[in-house]
Structures are given as structure tokens and as C-alpha cells.
Design an enzyme around this catalytic site. Sequence first.
Site, PDB file in Angstrom:
ATOM      1  N   HIS A  43       0.860  -1.180   0.000  1.00  0.00           N
ATOM      2  CA  HIS A  43       0.000   0.000   0.000  1.00  0.00           C
ATOM      3  C   HIS A  43       0.904   1.241   0.000  1.00  0.00           C
ATOM      4  O   HIS A  43       2.139   1.116  -0.060  1.00  0.00           O
ATOM      5  CB  HIS A  43      -0.941  -0.012   1.209  1.00  0.00           C
ATOM      6  CG  HIS A  43      -0.222  -0.247   2.516  1.00  0.00           C
ATOM      7  ND1 HIS A  43       0.661   0.657   3.062  1.00  0.00           N
ATOM      8  CD2 HIS A  43      -0.244  -1.303   3.372  1.00  0.00           C
ATOM      9  CE1 HIS A  43       1.131   0.193   4.196  1.00  0.00           C
ATOM     10  NE2 HIS A  43       0.614  -1.009   4.405  1.00  0.00           N
ATOM     11  N   GLY A 103       1.975   3.097   2.192  1.00  0.00           N
ATOM     12  CA  GLY A 103       3.019   3.123   3.226  1.00  0.00           C
ATOM     13  C   GLY A 103       4.284   2.440   2.722  1.00  0.00           C
ATOM     14  O   GLY A 103       5.403   2.917   2.953  1.00  0.00           O
ATOM     15  N   HIS A 104       4.119   1.311   2.030  1.00  0.00           N
ATOM     16  CA  HIS A 104       5.290   0.616   1.476  1.00  0.00           C
ATOM     17  C   HIS A 104       5.935   1.450   0.362  1.00  0.00           C
ATOM     18  O   HIS A 104       7.162   1.500   0.230  1.00  0.00           O
ATOM     19  CB  HIS A 104       4.876  -0.744   0.879  1.00  0.00           C
ATOM     20  CG  HIS A 104       4.352  -1.716   1.880  1.00  0.00           C
ATOM     21  ND1 HIS A 104       3.025  -2.084   1.933  1.00  0.00           N
ATOM     22  CD2 HIS A 104       4.981  -2.415   2.857  1.00  0.00           C
ATOM     23  CE1 HIS A 104       2.858  -2.969   2.911  1.00  0.00           C
ATOM     24  NE2 HIS A 104       4.015  -3.180   3.489  1.00  0.00           N
ATOM     25  N   GLY A 145       9.258   0.947   8.204  1.00  0.00           N
ATOM     26  CA  GLY A 145       8.285   1.951   8.629  1.00  0.00           C
ATOM     27  C   GLY A 145       8.280   2.170  10.133  1.00  0.00           C
ATOM     28  O   GLY A 145       8.480   1.234  10.912  1.00  0.00           O
ATOM     29  N   LYS A 179       5.688   2.853  11.802  1.00  0.00           N
ATOM     30  CA  LYS A 179       4.460   2.315  12.421  1.00  0.00           C
ATOM     31  C   LYS A 179       4.817   1.127  13.317  1.00  0.00           C
ATOM     32  O   LYS A 179       4.288   0.982  14.398  1.00  0.00           O
ATOM     33  CB  LYS A 179       3.448   1.890  11.364  1.00  0.00           C
ATOM     34  CG  LYS A 179       2.169   1.319  11.993  1.00  0.00           C
ATOM     35  CD  LYS A 179       1.118   1.047  10.965  1.00  0.00           C
ATOM     36  CE  LYS A 179       1.390  -0.194  10.168  1.00  0.00           C
ATOM     37  NZ  LYS A 179       1.230  -1.455  10.953  1.00  0.00           N
ATOM     38  N   ASP A 180       5.744   0.296  12.830  1.00  0.00           N
ATOM     39  CA  ASP A 180       6.227  -0.837  13.634  1.00  0.00           C
ATOM     40  C   ASP A 180       7.472  -0.375  14.387  1.00  0.00           C
ATOM     41  O   ASP A 180       8.593  -0.802  14.082  1.00  0.00           O
ATOM     42  CB  ASP A 180       6.558  -2.016  12.720  1.00  0.00           C
ATOM     43  CG  ASP A 180       5.342  -2.527  11.992  1.00  0.00           C
ATOM     44  OD1 ASP A 180       4.673  -3.416  12.515  1.00  0.00           O
ATOM     45  OD2 ASP A 180       5.048  -2.007  10.897  1.00  0.00           O
ATOM     46  N   VAL A 215       2.702   6.428   7.170  1.00  0.00           N
ATOM     47  CA  VAL A 215       1.767   7.069   6.229  1.00  0.00           C
ATOM     48  C   VAL A 215       0.355   6.819   6.751  1.00  0.00           C
ATOM     49  O   VAL A 215       0.019   5.695   7.148  1.00  0.00           O
ATOM     50  CB  VAL A 215       1.926   6.491   4.802  1.00  0.00           C
ATOM     51  CG1 VAL A 215       0.915   7.127   3.853  1.00  0.00           C
ATOM     52  CG2 VAL A 215       3.352   6.720   4.296  1.00  0.00           C
ATOM     53  N   SER A 270      -1.993   0.051   6.778  1.00  0.00           N
ATOM     54  CA  SER A 270      -1.542  -1.292   7.150  1.00  0.00           C
ATOM     55  C   SER A 270      -2.203  -2.278   6.201  1.00  0.00           C
ATOM     56  O   SER A 270      -3.353  -2.079   5.789  1.00  0.00           O
ATOM     57  CB  SER A 270      -1.982  -1.594   8.587  1.00  0.00           C
ATOM     58  OG  SER A 270      -1.946  -2.988   8.829  1.00  0.00           O
ATOM     59  N   ARG A 306      -3.347  -4.928   7.060  1.00  0.00           N
ATOM     60  CA  ARG A 306      -4.488  -5.492   7.799  1.00  0.00           C
ATOM     61  C   ARG A 306      -5.728  -4.594   7.723  1.00  0.00           C
ATOM     62  O   ARG A 306      -6.832  -5.069   8.004  1.00  0.00           O
ATOM     63  CB  ARG A 306      -4.109  -5.749   9.259  1.00  0.00           C
ATOM     64  CG  ARG A 306      -3.633  -7.169   9.522  1.00  0.00           C
ATOM     65  CD  ARG A 306      -2.182  -7.278   9.678  1.00  0.00           C
ATOM     66  NE  ARG A 306      -1.715  -8.656   9.803  1.00  0.00           N
ATOM     67  CZ  ARG A 306      -0.448  -8.982  10.033  1.00  0.00           C
ATOM     68  NH1 ARG A 306       0.459  -8.036  10.144  1.00  0.00           N
ATOM     69  NH2 ARG A 306      -0.079 -10.231  10.104  1.00  0.00           N
TER      70      ARG A 306
END
Length: 282
Positions: A36, A38-39, A149, A151-152, A178, A187, A189
Site C-alpha cells: 500500500h 506506506g510501502h 516503517g 508504524k512498527d 503514512v 496497514s 491489515r
Amino acid sequence: MVIQTFRTVQDMRTQVTAWKATGLRVGLVPTMGNLHAGHIALVKAALAQTDRVITTIFINPTQFGANEDLDSYPHTEAADSEQVADAGGHAMFIPSSAEMYPAGFSTRVIVDGLTDCLCGAARPGHMDGVSQVVTKLLNQAHADVAFFGEKDWQQLTVIKRLARDLDIETEICGVPTVRDAYGLALSSRNGYLNAEEVDIARKLNVILKKAAYDIAAGGFAIDECMKAAKALMKAGFSGVDYVECRDADTLELLDRSEGRSCRIFAAVHVGPARLIDNHLVN
Ligand code: PAF
């Protein structure tokens, strides 16, 4: 657009060696696919800092628990490769399980201290699986810089530590999370959620931001803010694995924020998805 795809470590290494021999810097973007925006931000960050970018796709079985979504995790290799090519990425590394874990594979990578809290505690074995596969990917590619990222955040912290401890020369670079227009961290998910569940999921960052603001404003003790955040989460989400304020570098649990760089971390359940996010306390 067609993009060069390596299936074996040897083929990837041959290309990396050739690139480096001409003075090109190589960037690595490890992913589990189902890409997505973010990647793609990771790919773009890699393109901004290096000359050749390899994106990896490997749905790593060792980081999934017994009752998790390994079997249903989407396999979207063609669409993923197209997105990376459109973003300007140069190559994909898509190894098989046998390439990554040949018969007799028996080595584990354990990063003590950083992996027994947060997702490490909530998903036993998860962080060890991540450490194992990322160590392998870093050793396989010999890239100059690898991108992960924020996020993790715990994963990023663990990877920085293992790269330092194991003298891996690849620089580890974190890339900001993002978010969608409502602040929901992107994500893979999120794709499991229906419209109603997305609305609930969007509350997560709002709750974290409020808690971060209250701590930074100084009027509230951290444990009060965490209790208040948890109460708000329990009202909307079907489960809360954790909501905690920790030191951003050591992941030590904090009850006072003064002078520390700290972040609030949360993992919640909504519908069929488990979502994580974290927020800086300014
Ligand atoms: O963040 C991910 O997608 C995965 O944990 C990673 C870093 C690619 C390792 O499998």
C-alpha cells in the site's frame, strides 16, 4: 511495466555486487507484499537516498503465531511488483520458503530486552521471527541502507539493535508512518475491515494523540493518561492488547516523561484485524 525479479540469493547478490562495483549505492525495502502507499513511501525514501532499490516480498512464516493470519495473508505479487515499478524501484527479491529456510535450518536470532514487551509479549515468538528473517535479508542483500516503517516502532528498534550488535554494515533507516485523511496508519491489515470497522479503527490515532498531548502538557501522570486511553479504546475496539508509554530508544516502560524521548504504543483489535500504532510525546 516489467521489473527485474530475483528468486535466489545468488542472483540478487550478483546484481548488487555489479551495481556496487560501479559505485552505485543500493537500498533495500523488506516487505511481506500486499503493498500500500506506506510501502511505496519506503521505496520512495530508498530512491531518494540510494541509486538502486530492491524491494523484497516474503511472507515470513516464522513471525506468525499459530492462530494468526498466515494462511489468509494476501499473495499479490504481480500487483505489488507493478506498484514498485511505477514508483521507480529497480528490482524485486521474491524468494521461496525453501530458499529462505532450507532443510535443516536451525538458527534463531533473539534480541534480548527489546522483544519481551509490546508486540513481543502479545505475540510470543513474533519478534524473534522478524529478527531472524531480517538478519537473513540484510546478510543476503548487503545493501547500503535498509528502510522500515515507523508504524512498527518496536520492530524498527529491534532491527537497529540487531544490526549494531551483529556488525551488519547496512544502515537502518526509519520512515514516518503514512496515514489516511483521518489519521489511520496504513496497514495491510486495514484491508480486512468493513466500512464500519474502518470508522472505529480511525479512533486509534485520535486517542493516542490526545494521550500524548495530555502527557506533554504535563498536567497528568502517565498512568492516568494510559488508563483514560484504555477506557476510550475499550469503548470502541473489541480488544486492547496494550497501551503504554515507553522510552523511544530502550522501550523501557515510563511513569514520568521528563527529559526522555518517549512514545505511546498501542495494539487493538477491530473486527478481524489487529492494528498497531504509536505516537511521539512531544
Ligand atoms: O514489517 C514487515 O512487513 C515485516 O515484519 C518484515 C520487516 C518485512 C519482516 O518480515
